[in-house]
Motif scaffolding. Structure first.
Motif, PDB file in Angstrom:
ATOM      1  N   MET A   1      -6.975  20.619   6.491  1.00  0.00           N
ATOM      2  CA  MET A   1      -6.984  19.289   6.689  1.00  0.00           C
ATOM      3  C   MET A   1      -5.850  18.706   6.814  1.00  0.00           C
ATOM      4  SD  MET A   1      -9.176  16.625   6.661  1.00  0.00           S
ATOM      5  CE  MET A   1     -10.577  17.734   6.340  1.00  0.00           C
ATOM      6  N   LYS A   2      -5.412  18.019   7.991  1.00  0.00           N
ATOM      7  CA  LYS A   2      -4.114  17.635   8.272  1.00  0.00           C
ATOM      8  C   LYS A   2      -4.191  16.081   8.720  1.00  0.00           C
ATOM      9  CE  LYS A   2      -2.378  21.840  10.021  1.00  0.00           C
ATOM     10  NZ  LYS A   2      -2.001  22.874  10.934  1.00  0.00           N
ATOM     11  N   ILE A   3      -3.440  15.420   7.905  1.00  0.00           N
ATOM     12  CA  ILE A   3      -3.263  13.928   8.229  1.00  0.00           C
ATOM     13  C   ILE A   3      -1.729  13.613   8.274  1.00  0.00           C
ATOM     14  CG2 ILE A   3      -5.356  13.253   7.070  1.00  0.00           C
ATOM     15  CD1 ILE A   3      -3.512  12.123   4.728  1.00  0.00           C
ATOM     16  N   ASP A   4      -1.371  12.741   9.251  1.00  0.00           N
ATOM     17  CA  ASP A   4       0.054  12.289   9.584  1.00  0.00           C
ATOM     18  C   ASP A   4       0.143  11.189   8.862  1.00  0.00           C
ATOM     19  OD1 ASP A   4       2.494  11.590  10.422  1.00  0.00           O
ATOM     20  OD2 ASP A   4       1.986  11.999  12.636  1.00  0.00           O
ATOM     21  N   ARG A   5       0.803  11.084   7.784  1.00  0.00           N
ATOM     22  CA  ARG A   5       1.105   9.958   6.988  1.00  0.00           C
ATOM     23  C   ARG A   5       1.940   8.839   7.481  1.00  0.00           C
ATOM     24  NH1 ARG A   5       0.739  10.674   0.840  1.00  0.00           N
ATOM     25  NH2 ARG A   5      -0.035  12.888   0.703  1.00  0.00           N
ATOM     26  N   ASP A   6       2.520   9.232   8.543  1.00  0.00           N
ATOM     27  CA  ASP A   6       3.155   8.215   9.359  1.00  0.00           C
ATOM     28  C   ASP A   6       2.305   7.050  10.118  1.00  0.00           C
ATOM     29  OD1 ASP A   6       5.771   9.201   8.147  1.00  0.00           O
ATOM     30  OD2 ASP A   6       6.077  10.208  10.110  1.00  0.00           O
ATOM     31  N   LEU A   8      -1.018   6.709   9.513  1.00  0.00           N
ATOM     32  CA  LEU A   8      -2.125   6.030   8.483  1.00  0.00           C
ATOM     33  C   LEU A   8      -1.913   4.721   8.115  1.00  0.00           C
ATOM     34  CD1 LEU A   8      -2.707   9.188   6.285  1.00  0.00           C
ATOM     35  CD2 LEU A   8      -4.142   8.415   8.244  1.00  0.00           C
ATOM     36  N   PRO A   9      -3.088   3.960   8.018  1.00  0.00           N
ATOM     37  CA  PRO A   9      -2.828   2.702   7.586  1.00  0.00           C
ATOM     38  C   PRO A   9      -2.740   2.521   5.999  1.00  0.00           C
ATOM     39  CG  PRO A   9      -5.222   3.259   7.875  1.00  0.00           C
ATOM     40  CD  PRO A   9      -4.157   4.352   8.611  1.00  0.00           C
ATOM     41  N   PRO A  10      -2.042   1.684   5.341  1.00  0.00           N
ATOM     42  CA  PRO A  10      -1.918   1.565   3.994  1.00  0.00           C
ATOM     43  C   PRO A  10      -3.199   1.425   3.293  1.00  0.00           C
ATOM     44  CG  PRO A  10      -0.941  -0.321   4.745  1.00  0.00           C
ATOM     45  CD  PRO A  10      -1.521   0.573   6.078  1.00  0.00           C
ATOM     46  N   ILE A  11      -3.571   2.033   1.924  1.00  0.00           N
ATOM     47  CA  ILE A  11      -4.838   1.906   1.534  1.00  0.00           C
ATOM     48  C   ILE A  11      -4.666   1.257  -0.104  1.00  0.00           C
ATOM     49  CG2 ILE A  11      -5.965   3.671   2.962  1.00  0.00           C
ATOM     50  CD1 ILE A  11      -5.958   5.470   0.442  1.00  0.00           C
ATOM     51  N   VAL A  12      -5.602   0.594  -0.504  1.00  0.00           N
ATOM     52  CA  VAL A  12      -5.534  -0.058  -1.816  1.00  0.00           C
ATOM     53  C   VAL A  12      -6.949   0.326  -2.457  1.00  0.00           C
ATOM     54  CG1 VAL A  12      -5.613  -2.185  -2.906  1.00  0.00           C
ATOM     55  CG2 VAL A  12      -4.328  -1.903  -0.897  1.00  0.00           C
ATOM     56  N   MET A  13      -6.671   0.689  -3.816  1.00  0.00           N
ATOM     57  CA  MET A  13      -7.689   1.230  -4.612  1.00  0.00           C
ATOM     58  C   MET A  13      -7.702   0.427  -6.099  1.00  0.00           C
ATOM     59  SD  MET A  13      -8.613   5.230  -4.480  1.00  0.00           S
ATOM     60  CE  MET A  13      -8.233   5.836  -2.858  1.00  0.00           C
ATOM     61  N   THR A  14      -8.912   0.156  -6.438  1.00  0.00           N
ATOM     62  CA  THR A  14      -8.985  -0.140  -8.042  1.00  0.00           C
ATOM     63  C   THR A  14      -8.721   0.876  -8.728  1.00  0.00           C
ATOM     64  OG1 THR A  14     -11.332   0.226  -8.123  1.00  0.00           O
ATOM     65  CG2 THR A  14     -10.927  -1.833  -7.172  1.00  0.00           C
ATOM     66  N   GLU A  15      -8.185   0.615 -10.071  1.00  0.00           N
ATOM     67  CA  GLU A  15      -7.721   1.583 -10.918  1.00  0.00           C
ATOM     68  C   GLU A  15      -9.039   2.322 -11.454  1.00  0.00           C
ATOM     69  OE1 GLU A  15      -4.306  -0.918 -13.642  1.00  0.00           O
ATOM     70  OE2 GLU A  15      -6.435  -1.546 -13.828  1.00  0.00           O
ATOM     71  N   SER A  16     -10.137   1.809 -11.491  1.00  0.00           N
ATOM     72  CA  SER A  16     -11.224   2.516 -11.977  1.00  0.00           C
ATOM     73  C   SER A  16     -11.741   3.531 -10.945  1.00  0.00           C
ATOM     74  CB  SER A  16     -12.473   1.555 -12.554  1.00  0.00           C
ATOM     75  OG  SER A  16     -12.849   0.683 -11.173  1.00  0.00           O
TER      76      SER A  16
END
Length: 141
Positions: A1-6, A8-16
């Motif tokens: 599996m390859k993703i190009d971090r450059d 990619l959109p930024p992502i946000v997650m809850t702590e839980s």
């Protein structure tokens, strides 16, 4: 599996969500290595916030979302759930699917792209977060 971090959109997650999904990723690594790898990469790059600070247009666990996936492009409306709650006939998509792992943390308008182990390009675009438990007073704990 390859993703190009450059790209990619930024992502946000809850702590839980981050804590629970870290455990989920580690439990599926032998059975679903592609999914575990993508989910792990998403967890590593996520910006973590308390549940009360998550924006309303971000996909969290138990969010109902509308997105375009392809090729061929088609629109889907699903709720992102933990594996034991998955039921595609009821519109409940497991986080331990490539699409589920790609959706977590996206905000409305974001596009996520990745290559499969067969070197096929996949893409989805988040159209709308229809409901999100953090905004409805139900937290995914």
């Amino acid at each position: 599996m390859k993703i190009d971090r450059d790209i990619l959109p930024p992502i946000v997650m809850t702590e839980s969500d981050h804590d629970r999904l870290s455990h989920v990723a580690s439990t599926v690594i032998d059975k679903l290595p592609d999914v575990a790898e993508l989910l792990g990469q998403e967890l590593d790059r996520a910006h973590i916030v308390p549940a009360g600070e998550i924006p309303a247009d971000v996909v969290t666990m138990n969010s109902t979302v509308e997105f375009v996936y392809g090729p061929p492009e088609h629109t889907e409306r699903l709720t992102l759930v933990y594996p034991r709650e998955a039921d595609t006939t009821a519109g409940k998509l497991s986080i331990v699917s490539l699409i589920g792992a790609a959706l977590i943390g996206l905000k409305t308008g974001d596009t996520m792209r990745w290559r499969t182990r067969y070197d096929e390009m996949r893409e989805l675009k988040l159209l709308n977060v229809i409901s999100q438990p953090e905004r409805e007073g139900r937290f995914s704990l």
